[in-house]
Design a protein around this motif. Structure first.
Motif, mmCIF file in Angstrom:
data_model
loop_
_atom_site.group_PDB
_atom_site.id
_atom_site.type_symbol
_atom_site.label_atom_id
_atom_site.label_comp_id
_atom_site.label_asym_id
_atom_site.label_seq_id
_atom_site.Cartn_x
_atom_site.Cartn_y
_atom_site.Cartn_z
ATOM 1 N N SER A 231 0.829 -1.205 0.000
ATOM 2 C CA SER A 231 0.000 0.000 0.000
ATOM 3 C C SER A 231 0.863 1.254 0.000
ATOM 4 N N LEU A 232 0.297 2.304 -0.569
ATOM 5 C CA LEU A 232 0.838 3.648 -0.455
ATOM 6 C C LEU A 232 -0.020 4.341 0.579
ATOM 7 N N ASP A 233 0.591 4.821 1.642
ATOM 8 C CA ASP A 233 -0.151 5.442 2.735
ATOM 9 C C ASP A 233 0.088 6.949 2.707
ATOM 10 N N PHE A 234 -0.910 7.685 2.230
ATOM 11 C CA PHE A 234 -0.806 9.134 2.093
ATOM 12 C C PHE A 234 -1.042 9.799 3.442
ATOM 13 N N VAL A 235 -0.128 10.695 3.817
ATOM 14 C CA VAL A 235 -0.212 11.394 5.095
ATOM 15 C C VAL A 235 -0.187 12.895 4.837
ATOM 16 N N GLN A 236 -0.988 13.589 5.601
ATOM 17 C CA GLN A 236 -1.059 15.047 5.530
ATOM 18 C C GLN A 236 0.139 15.652 6.240
ATOM 19 N N VAL A 237 0.841 16.571 5.580
ATOM 20 C CA VAL A 237 1.940 17.280 6.244
ATOM 21 C C VAL A 237 1.412 18.595 6.797
ATOM 22 N N GLU A 238 2.198 19.206 7.660
ATOM 23 C CA GLU A 238 1.835 20.509 8.215
ATOM 24 C C GLU A 238 1.641 21.518 7.089
ATOM 25 N N LYS A 239 0.726 22.450 7.291
ATOM 26 C CA LYS A 239 0.478 23.484 6.289
ATOM 27 C C LYS A 239 1.786 24.208 5.963
ATOM 28 N N ASP A 240 2.045 24.396 4.684
ATOM 29 C CA ASP A 240 3.235 25.080 4.170
ATOM 30 C C ASP A 240 4.542 24.328 4.432
ATOM 31 N N ALA A 241 4.476 23.079 4.888
ATOM 32 C CA ALA A 241 5.698 22.291 5.064
ATOM 33 C C ALA A 241 6.267 21.944 3.694
ATOM 34 N N GLU A 242 7.583 21.978 3.594
ATOM 35 C CA GLU A 242 8.225 21.616 2.344
ATOM 36 C C GLU A 242 8.288 20.095 2.226
ATOM 37 N N ILE A 243 7.926 19.591 1.047
ATOM 38 C CA ILE A 243 7.962 18.151 0.795
ATOM 39 C C ILE A 243 9.124 17.862 -0.144
ATOM 40 N N ALA A 244 9.983 16.947 0.253
ATOM 41 C CA ALA A 244 11.066 16.505 -0.630
ATOM 42 C C ALA A 244 10.465 15.566 -1.670
ATOM 43 N N PRO A 245 10.527 15.932 -2.943
ATOM 44 C CA PRO A 245 9.929 15.075 -3.976
ATOM 45 C C PRO A 245 10.584 13.696 -4.015
ATOM 46 N N GLN A 246 9.759 12.681 -4.102
ATOM 47 C CA GLN A 246 10.211 11.300 -4.222
ATOM 48 C C GLN A 246 9.860 10.787 -5.614
ATOM 49 N N HIS A 247 10.449 9.675 -5.994
ATOM 50 C CA HIS A 247 10.179 9.038 -7.285
ATOM 51 C C HIS A 247 9.517 7.697 -7.006
ATOM 52 N N TYR A 248 8.346 7.500 -7.593
ATOM 53 C CA TYR A 248 7.615 6.245 -7.434
ATOM 54 C C TYR A 248 7.369 5.667 -8.822
ATOM 55 N N ALA A 249 7.925 4.501 -9.109
ATOM 56 C CA ALA A 249 7.786 3.862 -10.417
ATOM 57 C C ALA A 249 6.909 2.627 -10.298
ATOM 58 N N PHE A 250 6.025 2.451 -11.279
ATOM 59 C CA PHE A 250 5.061 1.351 -11.243
ATOM 60 C C PHE A 250 5.088 0.583 -12.555
ATOM 61 N N LEU A 251 5.204 -0.721 -12.447
ATOM 62 C CA LEU A 251 5.142 -1.611 -13.597
ATOM 63 C C LEU A 251 3.665 -1.885 -13.874
ATOM 64 N N VAL A 252 3.217 -1.552 -15.076
ATOM 65 C CA VAL A 252 1.805 -1.693 -15.442
ATOM 66 C C VAL A 252 1.677 -2.478 -16.742
ATOM 67 N N SER A 253 0.490 -2.994 -17.001
ATOM 68 C CA SER A 253 0.252 -3.705 -18.255
ATOM 69 C C SER A 253 0.146 -2.697 -19.406
ATOM 70 N N GLU A 254 0.248 -3.199 -20.618
ATOM 71 C CA GLU A 254 0.081 -2.337 -21.797
ATOM 72 C C GLU A 254 -1.300 -1.671 -21.784
ATOM 73 N N LYS A 255 -2.327 -2.435 -21.437
ATOM 74 C CA LYS A 255 -3.689 -1.891 -21.391
ATOM 75 C C LYS A 255 -3.796 -0.799 -20.317
ATOM 76 N N ASP A 256 -3.227 -1.062 -19.143
ATOM 77 C CA ASP A 256 -3.251 -0.052 -18.083
ATOM 78 C C ASP A 256 -2.474 1.194 -18.501
ATOM 79 N N PHE A 257 -1.345 1.007 -19.193
ATOM 80 C CA PHE A 257 -0.574 2.155 -19.669
ATOM 81 C C PHE A 257 -1.432 3.014 -20.601
#
Length: 126
Positions: free
Chosen positions: A47-73
């Motif tokens: 699972s990806l668990d989305f969490v709320q950060v403090e208002k105006d908090a800086e978020i360090a961008p992350q990279h999330y890669a997902f293997l998908v089917s041709e149809k899903d693509f």
């Protein structure tokens, strides 16, 4: 020894918006509230668990890669173009569209909190 990936926490300026965006773009069921997280279920009990950060908090961008089917693509790419999202064929954001690396297709785009999302149809190295 068996090791399986279980979950990761995704920091978001607006967890509802980010979780909705992710489920919409990848054609997944909506998120489920688990404590102060919005959990999005993926295959293999991950699972990806989305969490709320403090208002105006800086978020360090992350990279999330997902293997998908041709149809899903096809669906993901259609939603990218329908929403007129900026997207790229490479992680340096130097070429628009999608790539055909390793005999598949791949595309990069940003979520509402600035994380890099990648959908690929073939693992790196073919």
């Amino acid at each position: 020894m068996t090791i399986s990936f279980n979950h990761t926490i995704v920091a978001a300026q607006d967890r509802q918006e980010s979780a909705w965006f992710f489920t919409h773009m990848f054609g997944l069921p909506g998120p489920v509230e688990v404590g102060h997280f919005l959990a999005v279920a993926l295959d293999h009990r991950v699972s990806l668990d989305f969490v709320q950060v403090e208002k105006d908090a800086e978020i360090a961008p992350q990279h999330y890669a997902f293997l998908v089917s041709e149809k899903d693509f096809d669906g993901i790419y259609q939603r990218i173009t329908d929403l007129k999202l900026d997207h790229w064929a490479d992680p340096r954001q130097s070429s628009t569209g999608f790539n055909t690396n390793d005999g598949g297709r791949g595309v990069y785009f940003l979520d509402p909190s600035g994380h890099f999302l990648e959908a690929i149809t073939k693992p790196y190295g073919g």
